[in-house]
Design an enzyme around this catalytic site. Sequence first.
Site, PDB file in Angstrom:
ATOM      1  N   ASP A  16       0.863  -1.177   0.000  1.00  0.00           N
ATOM      2  CA  ASP A  16       0.000   0.000   0.000  1.00  0.00           C
ATOM      3  C   ASP A  16       0.904   1.232   0.000  1.00  0.00           C
ATOM      4  O   ASP A  16       1.684   1.424   0.937  1.00  0.00           O
ATOM      5  CB  ASP A  16      -0.897   0.006   1.235  1.00  0.00           C
ATOM      6  CG  ASP A  16      -1.719  -1.264   1.345  1.00  0.00           C
ATOM      7  OD1 ASP A  16      -2.602  -1.458   0.509  1.00  0.00           O
ATOM      8  OD2 ASP A  16      -1.462  -2.055   2.281  1.00  0.00           O
ATOM      9  N   ASP A 126      -6.278  -7.518  -2.799  1.00  0.00           N
ATOM     10  CA  ASP A 126      -7.026  -6.965  -1.670  1.00  0.00           C
ATOM     11  C   ASP A 126      -8.085  -5.974  -2.114  1.00  0.00           C
ATOM     12  O   ASP A 126      -8.472  -5.099  -1.357  1.00  0.00           O
ATOM     13  CB  ASP A 126      -6.048  -6.284  -0.692  1.00  0.00           C
ATOM     14  CG  ASP A 126      -6.655  -6.081   0.687  1.00  0.00           C
ATOM     15  OD1 ASP A 126      -7.674  -6.734   0.988  1.00  0.00           O
ATOM     16  OD2 ASP A 126      -6.134  -5.266   1.447  1.00  0.00           O
ATOM     17  N   HIS A 352      -6.704   1.167  -3.272  1.00  0.00           N
ATOM     18  CA  HIS A 352      -7.910   0.972  -2.468  1.00  0.00           C
ATOM     19  C   HIS A 352      -7.866   1.725  -1.147  1.00  0.00           C
ATOM     20  O   HIS A 352      -8.897   2.220  -0.691  1.00  0.00           O
ATOM     21  CB  HIS A 352      -8.176  -0.518  -2.236  1.00  0.00           C
ATOM     22  CG  HIS A 352      -7.014  -1.296  -1.729  1.00  0.00           C
ATOM     23  ND1 HIS A 352      -6.161  -1.966  -2.573  1.00  0.00           N
ATOM     24  CD2 HIS A 352      -6.542  -1.517  -0.482  1.00  0.00           C
ATOM     25  CE1 HIS A 352      -5.228  -2.568  -1.867  1.00  0.00           C
ATOM     26  NE2 HIS A 352      -5.421  -2.303  -0.596  1.00  0.00           N
TER      27      HIS A 352
END
Length: 909
Positions: A16, A126, A352
């Site tokens: 991330d 994810d 995300h």
Amino acid sequence: MEKKKHIHIISHTHWDREWYLPYEKHHVLLVKLVDQLLETLDRDEHFRSFHLDGQTIILDDYLQVRPEMREKLQKYIKDGRIQIGPWYILQDEFLTSSEANIRNLQYGMKDALQWGGISKVGYFPDSFGNMGQAPQILKQAGIEAAVFGRGVKPTGFNNMVSDVDMYESPYSEMFWRSPDGSAVLGVLFANWYCNGIEIPADKEEAAVYWEQKIAALEKYASTNHHLMMNGCDHQPIQTNLSKAIQTAEQLYPDIQFVHSNFNDYLAELMTTLPKDLKYIDGELRSQQTDGWGTLVNTASARIYLKQMNQRGQVLLEKVAEPLATFAYMTGEEYPHHLFTYAWKTLMQNHPHDSICGCSVDEVHREMETRFEKSKHVAEMIVDEKLTQISDKIDTTGFAPFGAEAVPFTVFNTTGWERTGVVSVTVDVKSEYFSEGVNKEALKSFPLNDREIVDQDGNVIPFTMEDLGIAFDYDLPNDRFRQPYMARRVQLSFEAHAVPALGYKTYAFVKKETTLPETESLIVNDREAENEWLHVKIEENGSLTVTDKTMNRTFTDLLIYEDSGDIGNEYMYKQPDGEENLTTKNSKAKVHILKDTPFEAAFEIIHEWELPRGANELLAQEQKEVIPFMNRIAQRVEETVPFKIKTVLTIEKNSKGITVSTTFNNQAKDHRLRALFPTDVETSVHYADSIFEIAKRNNVPADEWTNPSNCQHQQAFVSVCNQSEGLTIANLGLNEYEVLQDGRNTIALTLLRAVGELGDWGYFPTPEAQCLGEHTVTFRIYPHTGDCIETNAYQDAYQFQIPWVAKQTGIHEGTLPTVHSFIEWNAEHLSLSSVKVAEGSGDIMVRWFNTANQEDQLTIHSCGREQCYRSNVIEENVEMLPLNENGNWQAPVQPYEIITVGLERKEYHQ
């Protein structure tokens, strides 16, 4: 089937870019990780491969700090020891547009191939749910398999996977099929993407470890090829993995342990698949789970980000790219380099944890800057291309109106002919500083003796706002900046039948005629109507709307609802036992804002009071990391003012009602929604999703226990049957729910205010309370029949796209005053994009079939030399034939995404 077990160990890190730490802090950790990876590859020849999380942006981020490592990275990528792509970033699929998903794949694959290798797997480790058209998109890109972590099995916070049998498939392997019938092999991370984390090298520890892991693998695997994901979120490299694999081989000599990669693993897996694999269809949204781990309410976390994203995406894909393509067709350069920069800057907000609004406050502050940067580049492209096109339009037809005539062109970059109210800012008189400015003369310049005419001299009703004198400047390509002062006005009028993918030219001229008196759309101080609709504003501010074409009345529309929210950025949780507050029994103030022949507008004001926030118990529960489902906090009795200003607009020739709602939020821990009871009898509804209008059940599966059943949407949601329906379109409001209240009410989320990130720890996010001024915009569209057959979706799609206009002068040109650059027709196709392919220089036009029936696409040739069917990565698949009328035709299968390449030598620069 081969009996010997093969365990494929794929080393990776799920990266991330920003989440519980701001970007630059994660960035520092990334540099350390890649340094460690390269050192490990240098040192250990048995460390065969590392999967760089499916996103090429990691390479760009690393090289920002370590540019001297480019050559070494390139070597290991070409050697296959570092696996990259196929995406540019790991996006949230449902909160980014159809074209943003395609651009992500296009730029990712291009980057990967330039580096020298690509991991050909649809990598969705994810994503908070997976789009139904992913298999079709992947197949068109030459990718035959996808791996994913969510959608068919309960997966919650902190990578917790429920130990239950999977609902949709008994195996971790399945075939995933799009609505058009395209299918890829789907591999679920049944034990998550960290099931091979930190493999022990010590023999005793390894024995315990592998006994548990092998049993977990065997529980869901359909073949003897098992997948172990050696890594997790921001997981450092396991530098002793080679030794750990040697230990495993000693413990289990009958099992082949392979330090693998997805290309090799999938190739072997596909040769051993059993015949009883199940097909799973369409969207993977965990609908057969208890509903508490879907993370769907990220669609309403920090709605201001979703609004900025919607504006940014639309400006690039629906305005800038088409205009640049039109200009390209007239011989101008297509600015690929600027589009690449603007798109990549925008997509840096699409991971995300970013676009979902579920990160710490610092992350989302930086996102706002990126949105602005991308928007500014797009605006520069738009302005330049508007000028280039307008300068080529022959406006000499307006010369008889005199030297003071001010021509301007209104552009329609949507896929259908368009009629609607347009506001255009024009300078009726300008004086450059270099030539001397007479400000008093500008101020006194007469304006009341003017009118708007079209190319045929027809007089168009309009309203004018005098903006006074304004400073501005030109930035010529061949000389220094040119400042000037101008007398500026804003003109509003109804542009009628502007051709699809084209424009229509008007002029603001000296008045020659007097328009007859025209009727108002206003009926009285609370009612308005046009040919199709009658709207009444009730005492409580709700709407009673009658569709005059079918004599059907919808009541209680636009009641506002507020409830507490003690959840987090991921999930909504209403306090136990709380009753919703609504404006149903309130009294609203109403007054008329606009009354013109082409537009009527009312302002509705609600003076409301809302609880100030949750009680102190919520803060305690958050700090103690009490799971949000187990919290017992309530809202306080103390209230704060909550004033809602609603502007309701009805246009003369529109079948929809536009609503703009403004409020200053000073309440915390709550959710605000607008309610639209449909009273339509149906068990399903439709929502605009990625390259499809998805059909969804109103009532969730039996396993669902969450009282809330919110869903994602893009442009609209529609509740309809074969005879009647109600569609609610939106601008950047991605969450809705169809309530189980006996009326099939559409609940549109306008604001969700929470105070913590959630997930695996305590991360306060005070800015997620979204305090301050907000404006949200949506559209009410009653119609006969379903939204596809009645073309209600066309209005919703056009609603997304702003009109653009450009003032020009009186001059000769090669373009007519009214023109369509690309003419096409089909019954059920929706236009998705118009752009120029960087590799070939061909014009690429993409549609998708919204219906479950074959359609026929016809493209008018207009002198072009070649036309071919392409795919999502802009390859030439097959040439299209000309029909008897000299136009190209292509059959389009149900729900197919079709891309067509238009070739002509004159386009090539």
